[in-house]
Scaffold this active site. Structure first.
Site, short mmCIF file in Angstrom:
data_model
loop_
_atom_site.label_atom_id
_atom_site.label_comp_id
_atom_site.label_asym_id
_atom_site.label_seq_id
_atom_site.Cartn_x
_atom_site.Cartn_y
_atom_site.Cartn_z
N HIS A 234 -4.09 9.96 -4.36
CA HIS A 234 -3.24 9.19 -4.96
C HIS A 234 -1.64 9.76 -4.69
CE1 HIS A 234 -5.91 8.30 -8.41
NE2 HIS A 234 -6.00 7.01 -7.66
N HIS A 271 -1.70 3.88 -2.77
CA HIS A 271 -0.63 3.38 -3.39
C HIS A 271 0.83 3.55 -2.46
CE1 HIS A 271 -2.79 2.15 -6.70
NE2 HIS A 271 -3.09 3.56 -7.12
N ASP A 322 -9.16 -0.59 -7.32
CA ASP A 322 -8.57 0.36 -8.02
C ASP A 322 -9.24 0.05 -9.50
OD1 ASP A 322 -7.03 2.22 -9.15
OD2 ASP A 322 -5.12 1.37 -8.49
#
Length: 454
Positions: A234, A271, A322
């Site tokens: 992430h 992301h 997700d």
């Protein structure tokens, strides 16, 4: 051993592009041959249109059980960080059997929605009091059992999580089920490898959770444990994370990672929402895949990925479900494009080139980038797993469509309601739009949720 099978499609999207009158020969779950311009035979199973199944490169399967539970207004600064507190409370209640039931439901819905492989970014490792199970990989085994039950292909990404914030801050109570040191994590990986051993074409990678949860001293050894497998992290999901990284290191998260880790095509930066144009271009040059999760990013109010500088520099992306608040491959692609349109006040932006179909650009981009990120080949080509979906060409939003126009109709109009069948390794797992085990999986899921939420 499974008997060889053959399929005939009036149109199919092959690795080389659209083709008509295509026969796929499948042996032991793999595509043995593709024939173009072939007449159907009595031995062929016949369908109108076939597409390669999409990779879902980022999933937290357990969060399917809390879908819709965080939609009540919180404090004035309600955000990802307040959502996270609700997630911590939910995760406190789940045991391995619960996880199998919840993950199986998520994976059934993924297959129904066009995903044929999932990247499970798995950080729920320990018992409810934070102690390790006797088998450190018990929760990974639960994920493997859910993949086996549903039939979805699995790229398992056990997460290394050791700290609460930048600089090695001590973890909080809500994170106790996630925490490992490097040695304990290596043992967990050995157990996960054993749990995957009976699954066809499973892949094992690693996932240092984030620069918040992993120190620089830990990042290198954890990445090394991946061997040749994928590495996911992430990064730069929220502006608060960017600000904290700047305060800690003097650099933005993506900039710091590219400067301090050997980021290459095995990496997926999940992301990467808040990047400068220079960071986006540098990330593209590294070969890392951008792991985009438009539904979750919208649900959490994260922001919109800077696609223009990233794609201009040759960047690759894939999509993931997700938080699994809504599982739908076509919706992820549609929202990816619509987010760019809203930000730039333009149209057909992911396609980039004049005359190119947006639906085709999105599908092919997510297929290629997702396959790279998950360490497994994808697409309808000899040697690849026979993972494909068929479409209901009687759907009103696909009427009269051919070639790329089918993908435009699917992504922007019909959505998942036009997906009629899904095959994994040449075996049907979805018929008539419904998973063949849906009722049993859903019944068990309802029982687990009644217990967990009660």
């Amino acid at each position: 051993m499974t008997a060889p099978r053959s399929f005939h499609f009036a149109e199919a999207l092959l690795a080389t592009g659209w083709a008509e009158n295509v026969r796929l020969s499948v042996v032991e779950g793999l595509i043995a041959a593709t024939e173009i311009g072939a007449a159907p035979t009595a031995a062929d199973e016949r369908h109108a249109v076939a597409l390669p199944g999409l990779p879902n490169l980022h999933s937290h399967a357990f969060q399917r059980g809390m879908a819709g539970l965080a939609e009540v207004r919180g404090p004035a600064d309600d955000s990802f960080w307040t959502w996270r507190e609700i997630m911590y409370r939910f995760v406190d209640r789940i045991d391995p059997d619960d996880l199998t039931a919840i993950a199986a439901m998520a994976y059934v819905e993924m297959l129904e929605g066009g995903f044929t492989r999932v990247g499970e970014f798995h950080y729920l490792h320990h018992d409810r009091d934070g102690t390790a199970f006797a088998d450190r990989a018990a929760m990974s085994a639960a994920i493997a059992a859910a993949a086996d039950e549903s039939g979805i292909a699995l790229t398992h990404l056990p997460v290394f999580y050791a700290h609460a914030d930048f600089g090695g801050a001590a973890p909080g109570h809500g994170q106790r089920r996630f925490i490992n040191d490097v040695d304990g994590f290596a043992t967990l990986l050995d157990g996960a490898r054993a749990a995957l051993s009976s699954l066809p074409d499973a892949v094992l990678g690693v996932a240092p959770h984030s620069l918040r949860a992993v120190t620089p001293e830990e990042l290198g050894p954890v990445a090394t444990l991946a061997g040749t497998g994928p590495i996911h992290i992430h990064i730069a999901e929220q502006t608060r994370e960017v600000d904290a990284c700047l305060a800690w290191s003097g650099a933005r998260p993506v900039q710091w990672l590219l400067d301090h880790a050997p980021v290459d095509r095995r990496w997926c930066l999940v992301h990467a929402t808040h990047m400068t144009d220079a960071e986006a271009a540098a990330m593209a040059r590294s070969g890392a895949v951008a792991g985009l999760c438009p539904i979750t990013e919208a649900n959490l109010g994260d922001g919109i990925f800077p696609a223009e500088p990233f794609l201009a520099a040759g960047g690759r992306y894939g999509v993931g479900s997700d938080s699994n608040v809504l599982i739908d491959g076509t919706e992820e692609l549609r929202l990816l494009e619509y987010g760019q349109r809203l930000a730039a006040r333009g149209r057909n932006l992911i396609a980039r080139d004049a005359g190119r179909s947006s639906g085709a650009a999105l599908w092919q981009g997510a297929l290629d980038g997702g396959a790279r990120a998950l360490g497994a080949a994808a697409g309808l080509a000899a040697g690849n797993a026979a993972d494909f979906l068929t479409l209901d060409m009687h759907h009103v939003s696909l009427a009269g469509r051919r070639g790329d126009a089918i993908l435009d109709g699917l992504v922007f109009a019909a959505g998942r309601t036009a997906i009629d069948g899904v095959w994994r390794r040449g075996v049907p797992v979805v018929r008539g739009g419904r998973h063949i085990r849906r009722e049993a999986v859903a019944e068990r899921y309802r029982g687990v949720l009644a217990k967990v939420l009660g």
